[in-house]
Design an enzyme around this catalytic site. Structure first.
Site, mmCIF file in Angstrom:
data_model
loop_
_atom_site.group_PDB
_atom_site.id
_atom_site.type_symbol
_atom_site.label_atom_id
_atom_site.label_comp_id
_atom_site.label_asym_id
_atom_site.label_seq_id
_atom_site.Cartn_x
_atom_site.Cartn_y
_atom_site.Cartn_z
ATOM 1 N N HIS A 148 0.803 -1.213 0.000
ATOM 2 C CA HIS A 148 0.000 0.000 0.000
ATOM 3 C C HIS A 148 0.846 1.278 0.000
ATOM 4 O O HIS A 148 0.418 2.302 -0.515
ATOM 5 C CB HIS A 148 -0.962 0.000 1.203
ATOM 6 C CG HIS A 148 -0.275 -0.284 2.496
ATOM 7 N ND1 HIS A 148 0.060 -1.577 2.888
ATOM 8 C CD2 HIS A 148 0.177 0.532 3.475
ATOM 9 C CE1 HIS A 148 0.671 -1.528 4.056
ATOM 10 N NE2 HIS A 148 0.759 -0.267 4.436
ATOM 11 N N ARG B 48 35.024 -12.579 -12.680
ATOM 12 C CA ARG B 48 35.371 -12.774 -11.274
ATOM 13 C C ARG B 48 34.146 -12.810 -10.364
ATOM 14 O O ARG B 48 34.207 -13.338 -9.256
ATOM 15 C CB ARG B 48 36.335 -11.688 -10.803
ATOM 16 C CG ARG B 48 35.726 -10.317 -10.667
ATOM 17 C CD ARG B 48 36.788 -9.266 -10.292
ATOM 18 N NE ARG B 48 36.223 -8.025 -9.819
ATOM 19 C CZ ARG B 48 35.809 -7.037 -10.608
ATOM 20 N NH1 ARG B 48 35.910 -7.150 -11.920
ATOM 21 N NH2 ARG B 48 35.318 -5.937 -10.076
ATOM 22 N N HIS C 210 27.561 -6.682 -10.849
ATOM 23 C CA HIS C 210 28.385 -7.489 -9.955
ATOM 24 C C HIS C 210 27.631 -8.624 -9.280
ATOM 25 O O HIS C 210 28.247 -9.624 -8.900
ATOM 26 C CB HIS C 210 29.016 -6.609 -8.869
ATOM 27 C CG HIS C 210 29.965 -5.602 -9.418
ATOM 28 N ND1 HIS C 210 30.576 -4.665 -8.617
ATOM 29 C CD2 HIS C 210 30.403 -5.365 -10.674
ATOM 30 C CE1 HIS C 210 31.365 -3.894 -9.360
ATOM 31 N NE2 HIS C 210 31.272 -4.303 -10.609
#
Length: 150
Positions: free
Chosen positions: A13, A136, A102
């Site tokens: 809400h 990575r 990331h």
């Protein structure tokens, strides 16, 4: 951009007006939008909405999700209880972009009481248009779901 240009949205809400404005902007940008409510100021429990949006992400019904409540905190906590959901609470476009780059976030949580409409629009655009960098970051994402202990 992925072939799956579907965004599932939900709000409580406190966030339904901002959710509606963001859904309108997503549609204008070419996204199909699945709206899980709520659509009024009548009180609802935010976990119910967060679970509905998260289940649709888990099922592959949408590429991304958007959750809006007063702060974004409760929605993010509820959503992140679902397997395969990476919900990021963001306050601006930079955080939204980094959550994609990331963390490969697939749901964006925003706080309607904390984030103005223009900032929220910029954050959603950054979220929807930023790709995951991989590399990575892949091994770090794998560590978010630890192996069960024997």
């Amino acid at each position: 951009m992925s072939e799956n240009m579907t965004l599932v949205v939900g709000a409580d809400h406190a966030g339904f007006e901002l959710k509606d404005r963001l859904a309108e902007a997503a549609r204008a940008a070419g996204w199909a939008v699945i709206d899980c409510g709520t659509n009024s100021a009548a009180s609802v429990d935010y976990p119910d909405i967060a679970h509905e949006v998260s289940m649709r992400i888990e099922a592959g019904s949408a590429r991304f999700g958007l959750l809006v409540c007063g702060s974004g905190i409760g929605m993010a906590i509820a959503a992140n209880r679902h397997t395969g959901v990476r919900c990021a609470q963001a306050h601006d476009a930079t955080e939204a972009r980094l959550s994609r780059m990331h963390n490969n976030a697939n749901i964006l949580a925003l706080g309607a009481r904390l984030t103005g409409e223009m900032v929220a629009l910029d954050a959603l655009n950054a979220f929807l248009t930023t790709e995951f960098e991989g590399g990575r970051h892949e091994k770090r994402l794998a560590k978010l779901t630890p192996e069960p202990k024997s």
